[in-house]
Scaffold this motif. Structure first.
Motif, short mmCIF file in Angstrom:
data_model
loop_
_atom_site.label_atom_id
_atom_site.label_comp_id
_atom_site.label_asym_id
_atom_site.label_seq_id
_atom_site.Cartn_x
_atom_site.Cartn_y
_atom_site.Cartn_z
N LEU A 282 0.83 -1.20 0.00
CA LEU A 282 0.00 0.00 0.00
C LEU A 282 0.86 1.25 0.00
O LEU A 282 0.56 2.23 -0.70
N ALA A 283 1.96 1.24 0.78
CA ALA A 283 2.83 2.42 0.83
C ALA A 283 3.39 2.73 -0.55
O ALA A 283 3.40 3.89 -0.99
N ALA A 284 3.85 1.70 -1.27
CA ALA A 284 4.41 1.92 -2.61
C ALA A 284 3.36 2.49 -3.55
O ALA A 284 3.63 3.44 -4.31
N TRP A 285 2.14 1.92 -3.51
CA TRP A 285 1.07 2.43 -4.36
C TRP A 285 0.69 3.85 -3.97
O TRP A 285 0.48 4.72 -4.82
N TYR A 305 11.99 3.93 11.27
CA TYR A 305 11.71 2.53 10.95
C TYR A 305 12.35 2.19 9.62
O TYR A 305 12.58 3.05 8.77
N ALA A 306 12.61 0.90 9.41
CA ALA A 306 13.31 0.47 8.21
C ALA A 306 12.54 0.86 6.94
O ALA A 306 13.14 1.31 5.96
N TRP A 307 11.20 0.71 6.96
CA TRP A 307 10.44 1.01 5.75
C TRP A 307 10.49 2.50 5.42
O TRP A 307 10.54 2.89 4.26
N LYS A 308 10.51 3.35 6.47
CA LYS A 308 10.63 4.79 6.23
C LYS A 308 12.00 5.11 5.64
O LYS A 308 12.12 5.91 4.70
N HIS A 309 13.03 4.50 6.21
CA HIS A 309 14.38 4.76 5.74
C HIS A 309 14.54 4.38 4.27
O HIS A 309 15.25 5.05 3.51
N SER A 310 13.85 3.32 3.86
CA SER A 310 14.01 2.84 2.49
C SER A 310 13.37 3.75 1.46
O SER A 310 13.77 3.75 0.29
N VAL A 311 12.38 4.55 1.87
CA VAL A 311 11.68 5.41 0.90
C VAL A 311 12.00 6.89 1.07
O VAL A 311 11.72 7.68 0.18
#
Length: 371
Positions: A282-285, A305-311
């Motif tokens: 959902l985040a990517a979309w 968080y890891a997902w925040k860091h990645s984007v």
């Protein structure tokens, strides 16, 4: 120029029309949210709103703050929503008056030093530099800490594909695999607004509290975020991005858009669909959809968080500033000691008497220091 301190709902509402005609810089400072909070304020908090007026009574600045009693007995002055409101900046309507406004606010804090013990603010230096400097000069005890990772941010200065190609290869590969997996089952992404979005807050909050049980006091956080969401939906700035799988809620993100900046307020997923990583999908979309619609900034809020860091492409730097009025530091030391002893020896009558005595001494010390 003068600074009014408004602690009664009636006094605050006299500014409703002026405040309501202003465009708030974030979801945390508009009149609608303040009005909702006045009707639904928690029992341990009361308003402490500052309004700075010019020589002809014109509104120059606002500080939608609250005074709340902490578990340790301290009276904390902070923004409405406290730490759940990401930013506590003084809302200066006329930037040319920023320095004079900051002086007026600090003078008002001096006048009310008997009413509060600890001022806790999360400030952005680019918006609050005059206030930060004025607070440093008052001579009371303060702690300033710049947290370089607190507010992960996406700043899009290029087309979507260029941005996405610059993300870590692992993120792109995993997202591609997840998309292929979910493509084998009925699913849809969509945007929910208004009443439909508010109805989806219940499963969103329920799953977040369940997935991260014990991480924080979720009831209070969700009550505040529901007020933020209700106001955002009422003004047309709020929406949810949602992923359904097999016709069921799989993940959702609550967001609020202000110009070309989007605030990602709340997100979670249903663990029943964990194999699809619905939150990441959902985040990517969502980010691609926001980019297509013209958003150029996404503020993802506190927490690294890891997902925040990645984007993310950067961070919003903030200053955590804690200012204590005279006597509060020693008082906090006494209260902290009793709080430390209480859990370990809660059934010991002698310790209970000592604890009660220390609490009484604490408040006498505070009264003496502030008189």
């Amino acid at each position: 120029m003068s600074c009014l301190i408004l602690t009664e709902a009636t006094a605050i509402r006299q500014f409703a029309e002026q405040w309501g005609n202003l465009t708030p810089p974030s979801p945390f400072s508009g009149w609608g949210l303040v009005a909702r909070w006045l009707r639904q304020a928690p029992s341990d908090a009361e308003p402490f709103v500052l309004a700075v007026l010019g020589p002809h009574g014109e509104l120059l600045a606002l500080a939608p703050w609250q005074l709340s009693k902490q578990a340790n007995g301290m009276r904390q002055l902070s923004a409405i929503g406290a730490e759940d409101a990401w930013y506590h900046d003084l809302w200066v309507l006329r930037p040319e008056h920023a320095t004079d406004v900051a002086t007026q606010v600090v003078d008002a804090l001096r006048r009310t030093r008997r009413d509060w013990d600890l001022l806790s603010l999360n400030l952005r230096p680019e918006m609050s530099a005059p206030l930060i400097q004025a607070l440093k000069r008052i001579g009371w005890s303060f702690e300033e800490r710049i947290d370089w990772r607190q507010q992960p941010l996406i700043a899009w200065t290029q087309d979507w594909q260029t941005y996405w190609n610059e993300r870590p290869s692992e993120l792109r590969e995993v997202t591609l695999r997840q998309r292929r997996m979910v493509s084998r089952v009925p699913h849809r992404y969509y945007t929910a607004r208004g009443k439909e979005a508010l109805e989806l807050l219940d499963p969103l909050c329920r799953h977040q509290a369940s997935n991260y049980a014990g991480a924080r006091e979720w009831d209070a956080f969700h009550a505040y975020m529901r007020m933020v969401a209700e106001e955002a939906m009422a003004t047309g700035t709020g929406f949810l991005h949602v992923l359904e799988i097999d016709g069921q809620f799989a993940a959702a993100q609550l967001q609020s858009r202000h110009g070309d900046r989007v605030y990602g307020l709340l997100r979670s997923y249903d663990v029943a669909f964990k194999r699809y990583s619905p939150g990441s999908l959902l985040a990517a979309w969502s980010f691609e959809e926001l980019h297509r619609e013209g958003a150029r900034w996404v503020d993802m809020g506190p927490g690294h968080y890891a997902w925040k860091h990645s984007v993310q492409t950067g961070v919003t730097e903030t200053v955590q500033m804690h200012v204590s009025s005279p006597g509060s530091l020693s008082a906090m030391g006494w209260v902290g000691l009793t709080g430390y002893l209480q859990p370990a020896l809660k059934n010991n009558q002698l310790i209970r008497r000592l604890r009660d005595g220390l609490y009484a001494l604490t408040h006498r010390r505070l009264a003496a220091a502030q008189s």
